[in-house]
Design a protein around this motif. Sequence first.
Motif, mmCIF file in Angstrom:
data_model
loop_
_atom_site.group_PDB
_atom_site.id
_atom_site.type_symbol
_atom_site.label_atom_id
_atom_site.label_comp_id
_atom_site.label_asym_id
_atom_site.label_seq_id
_atom_site.Cartn_x
_atom_site.Cartn_y
_atom_site.Cartn_z
ATOM 1 N N ASP A 7 -57.148 9.571 -4.099
ATOM 2 C CA ASP A 7 -56.160 8.516 -3.932
ATOM 3 C C ASP A 7 -56.603 7.385 -4.851
ATOM 4 O O ASP A 7 -57.586 6.708 -4.567
ATOM 5 N N GLU A 63 -53.310 11.788 -6.966
ATOM 6 C CA GLU A 63 -51.968 11.292 -6.692
ATOM 7 C C GLU A 63 -51.381 10.710 -7.970
ATOM 8 O O GLU A 63 -51.988 9.873 -8.629
ATOM 9 N N THR A 101 -47.192 13.963 -6.898
ATOM 10 C CA THR A 101 -46.530 12.718 -6.500
ATOM 11 C C THR A 101 -46.687 12.482 -5.001
ATOM 12 O O THR A 101 -46.791 13.436 -4.219
ATOM 13 N N PRO A 102 -46.672 11.220 -4.600
ATOM 14 C CA PRO A 102 -46.719 10.918 -3.172
ATOM 15 C C PRO A 102 -45.560 11.592 -2.421
ATOM 16 O O PRO A 102 -45.751 12.090 -1.308
ATOM 17 N N TRP A 105 -46.479 15.441 -1.491
ATOM 18 C CA TRP A 105 -47.406 15.735 -0.398
ATOM 19 C C TRP A 105 -47.018 15.034 0.897
ATOM 20 O O TRP A 105 -47.169 15.598 1.974
ATOM 21 N N GLU A 141 -55.561 9.220 2.975
ATOM 22 C CA GLU A 141 -54.608 9.783 2.010
ATOM 23 C C GLU A 141 -55.289 10.770 1.067
ATOM 24 O O GLU A 141 -54.686 11.771 0.687
ATOM 25 N N LEU A 145 -53.999 14.564 0.877
ATOM 26 C CA LEU A 145 -53.625 15.129 -0.420
ATOM 27 C C LEU A 145 -54.380 16.432 -0.669
ATOM 28 O O LEU A 145 -53.797 17.442 -1.075
#
Length: 157
Positions: A7, A63, A101-102, A105, A141, A145
């Motif tokens: 992240d 990310e 990309t956020p 996920w 995060e 991920l």
Amino acid sequence: MLTLGLDPGLSGALALLDSDGMPELVADLPVIRDAKLAWIDGSALQSMLLEAIQGRPCRAFVERVSAMPAQGIASAFTFGVGLGSILATLQTLRLPIELITPAQWKTALGLGKDKRASLDKARLLFPSADLHLAKHDGRAEALLLAHFALNRRPVTA
């Protein structure tokens, strides 16, 4: 095969999962600060990863982030410098890198933009991880991920 989730950002983190999806390392990204400029300490990050990976096969999932419309120029520059430091470090380690990309996920895990929801989900999936503070959302995060990358189904043509 190890799975590394990153992240990016000055409050970002990394999470290294073994092939069974168990965390081997969860840590905040090391940061260097000089006056108003700050960036990811590539040397410290490299040392941290070399020690954790120990020559085993590993894939890195970062990310895919970009500047936000309301973000200031200086903030966007700092964010870009940090992401560049991360990517350069991963390249020096010759790790395969995939940008996710956020939306990819987070949607797959039933999450939105709420960092607390990410913390709650990561605490459920990884109860032994050090996610006790609200500021550990970067760790959460990174874990999520890596979890997404490890468990996603391959795309078939």
